[in-house]
Structures are given as C-alpha cells and as structure tokens.
Write a protein that holds these residues in place. Structure first.
Motif, PDB file in Angstrom:
ATOM      1  N   ILE A  53      36.466  54.819  51.053  1.00  0.00           N
ATOM      2  CA  ILE A  53      36.694  53.396  51.288  1.00  0.00           C
ATOM      3  C   ILE A  53      35.549  52.658  50.619  1.00  0.00           C
ATOM      4  O   ILE A  53      34.378  52.946  50.889  1.00  0.00           O
ATOM      5  CB  ILE A  53      36.742  53.065  52.792  1.00  0.00           C
ATOM      6  CG1 ILE A  53      38.002  53.668  53.424  1.00  0.00           C
ATOM      7  CG2 ILE A  53      36.711  51.553  53.014  1.00  0.00           C
ATOM      8  CD1 ILE A  53      38.074  53.488  54.929  1.00  0.00           C
ATOM      9  N   ASN A  54      35.868  51.718  49.746  1.00  0.00           N
ATOM     10  CA  ASN A  54      34.851  50.960  49.025  1.00  0.00           C
ATOM     11  C   ASN A  54      35.159  49.482  49.228  1.00  0.00           C
ATOM     12  O   ASN A  54      36.256  49.013  48.899  1.00  0.00           O
ATOM     13  CB  ASN A  54      34.860  51.325  47.538  1.00  0.00           C
ATOM     14  CG  ASN A  54      33.693  50.727  46.783  1.00  0.00           C
ATOM     15  OD1 ASN A  54      33.604  49.519  46.622  1.00  0.00           O
ATOM     16  ND2 ASN A  54      32.809  51.600  46.305  1.00  0.00           N
ATOM     17  N   TYR A  55      34.183  48.721  49.728  1.00  0.00           N
ATOM     18  CA  TYR A  55      34.399  47.328  50.123  1.00  0.00           C
ATOM     19  C   TYR A  55      33.335  46.450  49.483  1.00  0.00           C
ATOM     20  O   TYR A  55      32.136  46.696  49.644  1.00  0.00           O
ATOM     21  CB  TYR A  55      34.324  47.237  51.653  1.00  0.00           C
ATOM     22  CG  TYR A  55      34.512  45.859  52.231  1.00  0.00           C
ATOM     23  CD1 TYR A  55      35.736  45.209  52.162  1.00  0.00           C
ATOM     24  CD2 TYR A  55      33.459  45.223  52.898  1.00  0.00           C
ATOM     25  CE1 TYR A  55      35.912  43.956  52.719  1.00  0.00           C
ATOM     26  CE2 TYR A  55      33.623  43.970  53.463  1.00  0.00           C
ATOM     27  CZ  TYR A  55      34.859  43.340  53.366  1.00  0.00           C
ATOM     28  OH  TYR A  55      35.029  42.091  53.928  1.00  0.00           O
ATOM     29  N   VAL A  56      33.746  45.439  48.723  1.00  0.00           N
ATOM     30  CA  VAL A  56      32.804  44.544  48.055  1.00  0.00           C
ATOM     31  C   VAL A  56      32.493  43.349  48.962  1.00  0.00           C
ATOM     32  O   VAL A  56      33.409  42.652  49.425  1.00  0.00           O
ATOM     33  CB  VAL A  56      33.363  44.055  46.704  1.00  0.00           C
ATOM     34  CG1 VAL A  56      32.498  42.939  46.134  1.00  0.00           C
ATOM     35  CG2 VAL A  56      33.425  45.206  45.716  1.00  0.00           C
ATOM     36  N   LEU A  57      31.197  43.142  49.220  1.00  0.00           N
ATOM     37  CA  LEU A  57      30.780  42.020  50.055  1.00  0.00           C
ATOM     38  C   LEU A  57      30.471  40.780  49.219  1.00  0.00           C
ATOM     39  O   LEU A  57      30.775  39.656  49.620  1.00  0.00           O
ATOM     40  CB  LEU A  57      29.546  42.394  50.889  1.00  0.00           C
ATOM     41  CG  LEU A  57      29.779  43.313  52.079  1.00  0.00           C
ATOM     42  CD1 LEU A  57      29.928  44.765  51.641  1.00  0.00           C
ATOM     43  CD2 LEU A  57      28.624  43.207  53.071  1.00  0.00           C
ATOM     44  N   GLU A  58      29.823  40.987  48.061  1.00  0.00           N
ATOM     45  CA  GLU A  58      29.466  39.871  47.179  1.00  0.00           C
ATOM     46  C   GLU A  58      29.682  40.290  45.732  1.00  0.00           C
ATOM     47  O   GLU A  58      29.430  41.439  45.371  1.00  0.00           O
ATOM     48  CB  GLU A  58      27.997  39.472  47.369  1.00  0.00           C
ATOM     49  CG  GLU A  58      27.662  38.963  48.760  1.00  0.00           C
ATOM     50  CD  GLU A  58      26.166  38.713  48.909  1.00  0.00           C
ATOM     51  OE1 GLU A  58      25.385  39.278  48.103  1.00  0.00           O
ATOM     52  OE2 GLU A  58      25.770  37.960  49.822  1.00  0.00           O
ATOM     53  N   GLY A  59      30.112  39.348  44.904  1.00  0.00           N
ATOM     54  CA  GLY A  59      30.256  39.632  43.483  1.00  0.00           C
ATOM     55  C   GLY A  59      31.614  40.223  43.133  1.00  0.00           C
ATOM     56  O   GLY A  59      32.607  40.001  43.825  1.00  0.00           O
ATOM     57  N   GLU A  60      31.627  41.006  42.056  1.00  0.00           N
ATOM     58  CA  GLU A  60      32.880  41.546  41.530  1.00  0.00           C
ATOM     59  C   GLU A  60      32.648  42.925  40.940  1.00  0.00           C
ATOM     60  O   GLU A  60      31.670  43.156  40.229  1.00  0.00           O
ATOM     61  CB  GLU A  60      33.411  40.598  40.453  1.00  0.00           C
ATOM     62  CG  GLU A  60      34.729  40.988  39.845  1.00  0.00           C
ATOM     63  CD  GLU A  60      35.172  39.982  38.780  1.00  0.00           C
ATOM     64  OE1 GLU A  60      35.176  40.350  37.584  1.00  0.00           O
ATOM     65  OE2 GLU A  60      35.486  38.837  39.146  1.00  0.00           O
ATOM     66  N   GLN A  61      33.553  43.855  41.243  1.00  0.00           N
ATOM     67  CA  GLN A  61      33.425  45.225  40.754  1.00  0.00           C
ATOM     68  C   GLN A  61      34.679  45.608  39.961  1.00  0.00           C
ATOM     69  O   GLN A  61      35.798  45.287  40.360  1.00  0.00           O
ATOM     70  CB  GLN A  61      33.235  46.193  41.934  1.00  0.00           C
ATOM     71  CG  GLN A  61      33.075  47.647  41.524  1.00  0.00           C
ATOM     72  CD  GLN A  61      32.701  48.563  42.698  1.00  0.00           C
ATOM     73  OE1 GLN A  61      32.055  49.578  42.510  1.00  0.00           O
ATOM     74  NE2 GLN A  61      33.101  48.195  43.896  1.00  0.00           N
ATOM     75  N   LEU A  62      34.447  46.291  38.856  1.00  0.00           N
ATOM     76  CA  LEU A  62      35.560  46.859  38.091  1.00  0.00           C
ATOM     77  C   LEU A  62      35.676  48.327  38.465  1.00  0.00           C
ATOM     78  O   LEU A  62      34.744  49.099  38.278  1.00  0.00           O
ATOM     79  CB  LEU A  62      35.308  46.716  36.586  1.00  0.00           C
ATOM     80  CG  LEU A  62      36.278  47.486  35.667  1.00  0.00           C
ATOM     81  CD1 LEU A  62      37.705  46.974  35.840  1.00  0.00           C
ATOM     82  CD2 LEU A  62      35.840  47.388  34.220  1.00  0.00           C
ATOM     83  N   PHE A  63      36.827  48.712  39.025  1.00  0.00           N
ATOM     84  CA  PHE A  63      37.068  50.085  39.437  1.00  0.00           C
ATOM     85  C   PHE A  63      38.102  50.698  38.498  1.00  0.00           C
ATOM     86  O   PHE A  63      39.138  50.087  38.218  1.00  0.00           O
ATOM     87  CB  PHE A  63      37.600  50.118  40.873  1.00  0.00           C
ATOM     88  CG  PHE A  63      36.817  50.998  41.804  1.00  0.00           C
ATOM     89  CD1 PHE A  63      36.924  52.371  41.724  1.00  0.00           C
ATOM     90  CD2 PHE A  63      35.973  50.451  42.761  1.00  0.00           C
ATOM     91  CE1 PHE A  63      36.216  53.189  42.590  1.00  0.00           C
ATOM     92  CE2 PHE A  63      35.255  51.250  43.626  1.00  0.00           C
ATOM     93  CZ  PHE A  63      35.373  52.630  43.543  1.00  0.00           C
ATOM     94  N   ILE A  64      37.810  51.893  38.005  1.00  0.00           N
ATOM     95  CA  ILE A  64      38.757  52.617  37.157  1.00  0.00           C
ATOM     96  C   ILE A  64      39.176  53.874  37.916  1.00  0.00           C
ATOM     97  O   ILE A  64      38.357  54.761  38.178  1.00  0.00           O
ATOM     98  CB  ILE A  64      38.126  53.000  35.809  1.00  0.00           C
ATOM     99  CG1 ILE A  64      37.579  51.743  35.113  1.00  0.00           C
ATOM    100  CG2 ILE A  64      39.150  53.710  34.920  1.00  0.00           C
ATOM    101  CD1 ILE A  64      36.713  52.050  33.915  1.00  0.00           C
ATOM    102  N   VAL A  65      40.448  53.932  38.307  1.00  0.00           N
ATOM    103  CA  VAL A  65      40.967  55.047  39.103  1.00  0.00           C
ATOM    104  C   VAL A  65      42.104  55.712  38.342  1.00  0.00           C
ATOM    105  O   VAL A  65      43.122  55.071  38.056  1.00  0.00           O
ATOM    106  CB  VAL A  65      41.467  54.568  40.481  1.00  0.00           C
ATOM    107  CG1 VAL A  65      41.914  55.758  41.324  1.00  0.00           C
ATOM    108  CG2 VAL A  65      40.381  53.776  41.208  1.00  0.00           C
ATOM    109  N   ASN A  66      41.914  56.983  37.994  1.00  0.00           N
ATOM    110  CA  ASN A  66      42.929  57.728  37.228  1.00  0.00           C
ATOM    111  C   ASN A  66      43.385  56.920  36.002  1.00  0.00           C
ATOM    112  O   ASN A  66      44.586  56.772  35.745  1.00  0.00           O
ATOM    113  CB  ASN A  66      44.118  58.080  38.127  1.00  0.00           C
ATOM    114  CG  ASN A  66      43.726  59.040  39.230  1.00  0.00           C
ATOM    115  OD1 ASN A  66      42.837  59.875  39.088  1.00  0.00           O
ATOM    116  ND2 ASN A  66      44.394  58.904  40.384  1.00  0.00           N
ATOM    117  N   ASP A  67      42.380  56.386  35.284  1.00  0.00           N
ATOM    118  CA  ASP A  67      42.580  55.642  34.033  1.00  0.00           C
ATOM    119  C   ASP A  67      43.234  54.271  34.211  1.00  0.00           C
ATOM    120  O   ASP A  67      43.568  53.611  33.224  1.00  0.00           O
ATOM    121  CB  ASP A  67      43.424  56.471  33.033  1.00  0.00           C
ATOM    122  CG  ASP A  67      42.715  57.748  32.611  1.00  0.00           C
ATOM    123  OD1 ASP A  67      41.477  57.724  32.484  1.00  0.00           O
ATOM    124  OD2 ASP A  67      43.408  58.762  32.409  1.00  0.00           O
TER     125      ASP A  67
END
Length: 319
Positions: A53-67
């Motif tokens: 489980i990954n939860y962003v509190l502030e800002g922005e994240q780019l996640f790459i999952v199975n391409d």
C-alpha cells in the motif's frame, strides 16, 4: 492471533452457550515507513513477495507498475499485488511525501478478495480512499511516533497493532465494494461459505466433548450441507471458491491448530490432549497428527521445546 482451544464444561452443566468463531488472522507488516524525498527521487524497478500500500500525502508521484504508468496525486493510494514489477519517481520534478507499507495476511477469505482486485490506483476522492483515510492517517501518525522512539513501550506497539487491524477491517469493507462482492450472487456465496465455516468450527468444539470416531460417523460435511439446504457438492464448491480449500482440509487444519496449541503447554500430557480432542486413544491421535503434520506429537513437542531453548539462549546473549 488468538487460540481458541479450551476444555469445555461437563455436559449438562452449561445452561446456554454462544460460541464466537475463532479469530486467527495474522497480519505481518514489512518496511512500514513515512518518507519525504526530493524531486530527483528515482526508485528502480523491483518486485517483492508482499502486498504493498503506497499513499501520497504531499506532492505527486509517478508509479510504473508492470510497464503501465500511473500519476499518483496527493491523497491517492496505490495497491500492488505480490510480484508486481514496479518503480517510482517524482511526477513533476518536485519533492513529495509518501507512506508505504508491505504486508501479508493469512486470512483465506481476505486473500481471495485481494486476488480478484483489478484496480491499482485509487484517487483521493474514490470511495476506497475516503473510507480508508481516517484509519490510514491514524496508522501513519502512530508509526511516525514509534519511529522517533527506538525503545517504544509495549503498550504503544500494541496500540499500533490495534490501529493496523482497524485499518485492515476498513480495507476489507472498501475493497469488497470495489470488487463488487456485494452483488446478490457473490455476497450470498460469501455468506454461505461463512455459515459452513462456522458450523465446521462448531463441529470441532463438539469433538472435544464426544468420541471423534463416533462423531465422524454420525455428523459431518453431509449433515452440514443438509442443514443448510444445499447439496454436498455445492457445499464443497462454494467453500472452495471463497476459502480456496475444501471443507475437509479446513477441518483438518483447524484440528491441527488446536492440537499444536495444546502441545505447546508442557503441563499437559499427550494422553490428556488426546482425550480433550475427542480421540478414543493416544495411538489414534498420534497417527492422525503425524498424517497432518508429518511428525508425531512427541516429536513436535520436542522440536518446539528445542526452539524455545535456542531462542532463550539468544535473548540471553543479547542482554
């Protein structure tokens, strides 16, 4: 994890009784952390055998999952299956803060639900995140406080565990709706599987009070199916769909658990344990236990005692 093994009252002494199904769910957490990273953050592609489980509190994240690429805004949550190939970095070149936990769980019904989950990203305004947010924020706050104190008190660790179970209770509710388990047919199957499981656990309690051989001959899966008004094949099929094992295998695993709990008590003889579990004699119990576990009750007890001695010696060296 709670063990429900007990010595029941003598028949005739109990006026009324309400038996709560066993609570045996174990949740293991790995690498739980709250982290603020720079805009240059770039975590390489990797996999792991746990859920994440990954939860962003502030800002922005780019996640790459199975391409596949996902932009995770503040308040959004990523849910990853074991073995999923994934990487992450800042989504806009600026710092961001995220909370992450890896976990596994031994509840078969929960695992069945997770295996049917298709979604990976849940937005900040999704029903899943809105339902999880209060419990998730509580876990984040408590874990942050514990991380600051290396010598956390037992009560603080227990409170965190309580908060984690609360979070997973909300996770079950939220993901059940997401996976559409509450459609008429699916929900009925889940409810029916629970009824079967509860009756199987009741069968174990009765086995403590009666002769196991006689009980197996007069009451079992066939009778449970008849009481619920379904065929034996349907009983087996629904139970396997939800819990991924047959009722008979579940019954054997429950009996093995109860036997191991009793064997872990050095004050009880194997003969006493055999009688409590409803076996006609110690040799019958020993044969059945070896068939389940691969070792005799005495071998299991001896091995467990050796492990305890080794663990105690290691603790003594550390101190």
């Amino acid at each position: 994890m709670m063990a429900a093994t007990f010595i029941p009252p003598i028949l005739g002494q109990c006026i009324s009784e309400a038996i709560v199904p066993d609570v045996k769910t174990t949740i293991n957490l790995f690498g739980m952390h709250l982290r603020k990273v720079s805009g240059e953050w770039d975590y390489p592609v990797h996999t792991h055998p746990q859920y994440e489980i990954n939860y962003v509190l502030e800002g922005e994240q780019l996640f790459i999952v199975n391409d596949r690429h996902y932009i995770q805004q503040a308040g959004a949550l990523m849910f990853l299956q074991p073995g999923a190939s994934h990487a992450s970095k800042s989504g806009n070149g600026k710092p961001f803060t995220y909370f992450c936990l890896h976990f596994d769980i031994d509840d078969r019904m929960f695992l069945s639900l997770l295996s049917r989950l298709d979604s990976v990203l849940f937005g900040a305004n999704s029903n899943v995140v809105q339902q999880l947010r209060p419990a998730l924020n509580k876990v984040i706050e408590m874990s942050s406080q514990l991380a600051e104190h290396s010598a956390a008190k037992l009560t603080e660790r227990m409170r965190l565990q309580s908060a984690v179970f609360e979070l997973f209770g909300q996770l079950w509710e939220a993901l059940s709706a997401e996976a559409d388990l509450h459609s008429a047919v699916s929900y009925e199957k889940v409810q029916l599987a629970h009824q079967i499981r509860n009756k199987l656990q009741g069968l174990i309690y009765q086995q403590f009070k009666q002769d196991a051989a006689a009980l197996n001959q007069h009451y079992g899966i066939d009778d449970i199916a008849a009481e619920l008004g379904i065929s034996v094949s349907h009983c087996n099929r629904v139970f396997r769909q939800v819990f991924e094992i047959s009722p008979r295998v579940f019954l054997s695993s429950e009996m093995l658990h109860e036997a191991k709990v009793l064997l872990n008590d050095p004050q009880m003889s194997i003969s006493q344990i055999s009688a409590i579990l409803g076996y006609r004699d110690i040799s019958h119990f020993s044969r059945q236990f070896k068939r389940w576990y691969g070792a005799s009750p005495s071998e299991y007890r001896r091995s467990n005692e050796e492990k305890n001695i080794t663990a105690a010696a290691m603790d003594e060296k550390k101190s």
